[in-house]
Design a protein around this motif. Structure first.
Motif, PDB file in Angstrom:
ATOM      1  N   ASP A 141       0.811  -1.222   0.000  1.00 27.88           N
ATOM      2  CA  ASP A 141       0.000   0.000   0.000  1.00 27.88           C
ATOM      3  C   ASP A 141       0.846   1.274   0.000  1.00 27.88           C
ATOM      4  OD1 ASP A 141      -2.482  -1.341   0.060  1.00 27.88           O
ATOM      5  OD2 ASP A 141      -2.317  -1.637   2.224  1.00 27.88           O
ATOM      6  N   TYR A 142       2.138   1.150  -0.222  1.00 26.06           N
ATOM      7  CA  TYR A 142       3.008   2.323  -0.108  1.00 26.06           C
ATOM      8  C   TYR A 142       2.692   3.333  -1.215  1.00 26.06           C
ATOM      9  CZ  TYR A 142       7.054   4.721   1.785  1.00 26.06           C
ATOM     10  OH  TYR A 142       7.859   5.631   2.416  1.00 26.06           O
ATOM     11  N   SER A 143       2.111   4.447  -0.834  1.00 24.04           N
ATOM     12  CA  SER A 143       1.570   5.391  -1.827  1.00 24.04           C
ATOM     13  C   SER A 143       2.655   5.996  -2.706  1.00 24.04           C
ATOM     14  CB  SER A 143       0.786   6.501  -1.124  1.00 24.04           C
ATOM     15  OG  SER A 143       1.612   7.219  -0.214  1.00 24.04           O
ATOM     16  N   GLY A 144       3.818   6.282  -2.124  1.00 23.05           N
ATOM     17  CA  GLY A 144       4.893   6.875  -2.921  1.00 23.05           C
ATOM     18  C   GLY A 144       5.341   5.969  -4.040  1.00 23.05           C
ATOM     19  N   ALA A 145       5.417   4.675  -3.751  1.00 21.99           N
ATOM     20  CA  ALA A 145       5.822   3.715  -4.783  1.00 21.99           C
ATOM     21  C   ALA A 145       4.758   3.612  -5.869  1.00 21.99           C
ATOM     22  CB  ALA A 145       6.073   2.347  -4.161  1.00 21.99           C
ATOM     23  N   HIS A 146       3.488   3.597  -5.479  1.00 19.99           N
ATOM     24  CA  HIS A 146       2.414   3.551  -6.470  1.00 19.99           C
ATOM     25  C   HIS A 146       2.435   4.803  -7.361  1.00 19.99           C
ATOM     26  CE1 HIS A 146       0.279  -0.123  -5.553  1.00 19.99           C
ATOM     27  NE2 HIS A 146       0.301   0.160  -4.253  1.00 19.99           N
ATOM     28  N   MET A 147       2.683   5.965  -6.757  1.00 16.11           N
ATOM     29  CA  MET A 147       2.712   7.202  -7.537  1.00 16.11           C
ATOM     30  C   MET A 147       3.831   7.180  -8.577  1.00 16.11           C
ATOM     31  SD  MET A 147       3.326  11.158  -6.314  1.00 16.11           S
ATOM     32  CE  MET A 147       5.070  10.880  -5.974  1.00 16.11           C
ATOM     33  N   ILE A 148       5.036   6.827  -8.139  1.00 18.05           N
ATOM     34  CA  ILE A 148       6.168   6.847  -9.069  1.00 18.05           C
ATOM     35  C   ILE A 148       6.014   5.748 -10.119  1.00 18.05           C
ATOM     36  CG2 ILE A 148       8.677   6.792  -9.298  1.00 18.05           C
ATOM     37  CD1 ILE A 148       8.878   7.625  -6.360  1.00 18.05           C
ATOM     38  N   LEU A 149       5.473   4.591  -9.710  1.00 16.18           N
ATOM     39  CA  LEU A 149       5.276   3.507 -10.671  1.00 16.18           C
ATOM     40  C   LEU A 149       4.192   3.874 -11.686  1.00 16.18           C
ATOM     41  CD1 LEU A 149       6.355   0.764 -11.439  1.00 16.18           C
ATOM     42  CD2 LEU A 149       4.737  -0.282  -9.839  1.00 16.18           C
ATOM     43  N   GLY A 150       3.196   4.640 -11.255  1.00 13.95           N
ATOM     44  CA  GLY A 150       2.211   5.140 -12.205  1.00 13.95           C
ATOM     45  C   GLY A 150       2.870   6.004 -13.262  1.00 13.95           C
ATOM     46  N   GLY A 151       3.764   6.898 -12.830  1.00 19.51           N
ATOM     47  CA  GLY A 151       4.496   7.732 -13.782  1.00 19.51           C
ATOM     48  C   GLY A 151       5.403   6.922 -14.679  1.00 19.51           C
ATOM     49  N   TRP A 152       5.999   5.851 -14.121  1.00 19.39           N
ATOM     50  CA  TRP A 152       6.864   4.982 -14.915  1.00 19.39           C
ATOM     51  C   TRP A 152       6.075   4.315 -16.033  1.00 19.39           C
ATOM     52  CZ3 TRP A 152       6.870  -0.175 -16.169  1.00 19.39           C
ATOM     53  CH2 TRP A 152       8.062  -0.691 -16.722  1.00 19.39           C
ATOM     54  N   HIS A 153       4.952   3.723 -15.696  1.00 20.81           N
ATOM     55  CA  HIS A 153       4.125   3.070 -16.716  1.00 20.81           C
ATOM     56  C   HIS A 153       3.673   4.080 -17.774  1.00 20.81           C
ATOM     57  CE1 HIS A 153       3.432  -1.160 -15.661  1.00 20.81           C
ATOM     58  NE2 HIS A 153       3.590  -0.793 -14.392  1.00 20.81           N
ATOM     59  N   ALA A 154       3.267   5.262 -17.328  1.00 21.48           N
ATOM     60  CA  ALA A 154       2.803   6.272 -18.289  1.00 21.48           C
ATOM     61  C   ALA A 154       3.925   6.682 -19.231  1.00 21.48           C
ATOM     62  CB  ALA A 154       2.272   7.489 -17.534  1.00 21.48           C
ATOM     63  N   GLY A 155       5.120   6.916 -18.681  1.00 18.70           N
ATOM     64  CA  GLY A 155       6.233   7.366 -19.509  1.00 18.70           C
ATOM     65  C   GLY A 155       6.724   6.315 -20.476  1.00 18.70           C
ATOM     66  N   VAL A 156       6.855   5.076 -20.013  1.00 15.85           N
ATOM     67  CA  VAL A 156       7.333   4.005 -20.893  1.00 15.85           C
ATOM     68  C   VAL A 156       6.280   3.674 -21.948  1.00 15.85           C
ATOM     69  CG1 VAL A 156       8.117   1.614 -21.009  1.00 15.85           C
ATOM     70  CG2 VAL A 156       8.877   3.077 -19.129  1.00 15.85           C
ATOM     71  N   ALA A 157       5.010   3.640 -21.537  1.00 22.66           N
ATOM     72  CA  ALA A 157       3.943   3.351 -22.498  1.00 22.66           C
ATOM     73  C   ALA A 157       3.903   4.410 -23.595  1.00 22.66           C
ATOM     74  CB  ALA A 157       2.598   3.278 -21.785  1.00 22.66           C
ATOM     75  N   GLU A 158       4.180   5.651 -23.220  1.00 21.77           N
ATOM     76  CA  GLU A 158       4.170   6.751 -24.189  1.00 21.77           C
ATOM     77  C   GLU A 158       5.309   6.631 -25.194  1.00 21.77           C
ATOM     78  OE1 GLU A 158       5.144  10.871 -22.871  1.00 21.77           O
ATOM     79  OE2 GLU A 158       3.010  11.216 -23.262  1.00 21.77           O
ATOM     80  N   ALA A 159       6.367   5.906 -24.822  1.00 19.85           N
ATOM     81  CA  ALA A 159       7.535   5.776 -25.701  1.00 19.85           C
ATOM     82  C   ALA A 159       7.259   4.902 -26.917  1.00 19.85           C
ATOM     83  CB  ALA A 159       8.723   5.226 -24.922  1.00 19.85           C
ATOM     84  N   GLY A 160       6.173   4.127 -26.877  1.00 15.39           N
ATOM     85  CA  GLY A 160       5.816   3.362 -28.065  1.00 15.39           C
ATOM     86  C   GLY A 160       5.721   1.865 -27.839  1.00 15.39           C
ATOM     87  N   PHE A 161       5.354   1.171 -28.900  1.00 11.83           N
ATOM     88  CA  PHE A 161       5.063  -0.261 -28.829  1.00 11.83           C
ATOM     89  C   PHE A 161       6.253  -1.080 -28.336  1.00 11.83           C
ATOM     90  CE2 PHE A 161       5.306  -4.427 -30.924  1.00 11.83           C
ATOM     91  CZ  PHE A 161       4.173  -5.025 -30.371  1.00 11.83           C
ATOM     92  N   ILE A 162       7.444  -0.797 -28.862  1.00 16.84           N
ATOM     93  CA  ILE A 162       8.609  -1.604 -28.494  1.00 16.84           C
ATOM     94  C   ILE A 162       8.912  -1.466 -27.004  1.00 16.84           C
ATOM     95  CG2 ILE A 162      11.093  -1.897 -28.810  1.00 16.84           C
ATOM     96  CD1 ILE A 162      10.694  -1.148 -31.742  1.00 16.84           C
TER      97      ILE A 162
END
Length: 245
Positions: A141-162
């Motif tokens: 439930d660590y909120s800081g980790a969820h927040m940063i991981l949300g940004g990680w998924h958003a940033g990597v997903a935005e980089a494209g299919f590969i």
């Protein structure tokens, strides 16, 4: 020039960032220096303590300083020290979830500077993900980790299919982690900003409207330290972008 960059220059010029007599000080002193915006002093005090919590404060202080205040000629040295402090924090206590988060924070700041594709080539994306997943293994439930991981998924997903295929990142996972964080800390100024600026890209249908609501809510939340002062200015810039100004 943006709201943040104008005041950033003023604050950086006004602060006298000097090393403290760190050996005589405590984690409370390190955190107090961070809150006051004495980021280099906070790092010196935290490092001198030689504890996981001390290194964690040092990593966070240096990552924030690198992002908002560091001169171009000192940036590499500052961010490398931030990453090193994050590593030391984890080494000192691998069960400290915040240590993993601040290591991820420091590496993430470096990744932002080199760019998404370079970060992927250098393996930085994997390091950030692994650190955050380690934090969540310790405390799901660590909120800081969820927040940063949300940004990680958003940033990597935005980089494209590969990039999405290599790392298994997705917009859906980004929303999941942001929402988990929001359940825990619904009045976090930083979280509302981080989620808000990402939301239009994560939800093309209704994301912009909700993003404006988030940023407007964040704008009226109290500023508790100098870091949140900077976030407050970022919120103003974010609202300008969303409104087309």
């Amino acid at each position: 020039m943006t709201h943040a960059s104008i005041v950033r220059t003023a604050i950086a010029g006004a602060l006298v960032l000097r090393s403290a007599n760190a050996s005589a000080q405590s984690i409370k002193d390190a955190r107090s220096a961070f809150a006051d915006g004495r980021f280099l002093e906070a790092a010196d005090v935290g490092e001198a303590l030689g504890t996981s919590d001390g290194y964690t404060v040092a990593a966070k202080a240096l990552a924030v300083y690198a992002h908002y205040e560091a001169a171009e000629e000192e940036w590499d040295e500052v961010i490398e020290r931030a990453m090193r402090m994050g590593e030391e924090a984890v080494r000192a206590d691998s069960t400290n979830p915040e240590a993993h988060c601040q290591y991820a924070h420091a590496v993430g700041r470096y990744a932002l500077r080199v760019g998404t594709f370079a970060a992927i080539r250098k393996g930085l994306a994997g390091k950030v993900r692994d650190a955050l997943e380690a934090a969540l293994d310790i405390d799901p439930d660590y909120s800081g980790a969820h927040m940063i991981l949300g940004g990680w998924h958003a940033g990597v997903a935005e980089a494209g299919f590969i990039a999405r295929r290599i790392y298994g990142a997705s917009r859906e996972a980004a929303v999941h982690h942001y929402e988990r964080a929001l359940e825990r800390v619904p009045d976090s100024k930083i979280l509302l900003y981080e989620y808000g600026i990402r939301l239009p890209g994560l939800d093309p249908e209704g994301g912009r409207e909700r993003a404006v609501e988030m940023l407007e809510k964040a704008l009226w939340l109290p500023v508790r330290d100098v870091y949140e002062d900077y976030i407050h200015l970022d919120i103003l810039d974010g609202l300008d972008v969303l409104s087309g100004r």
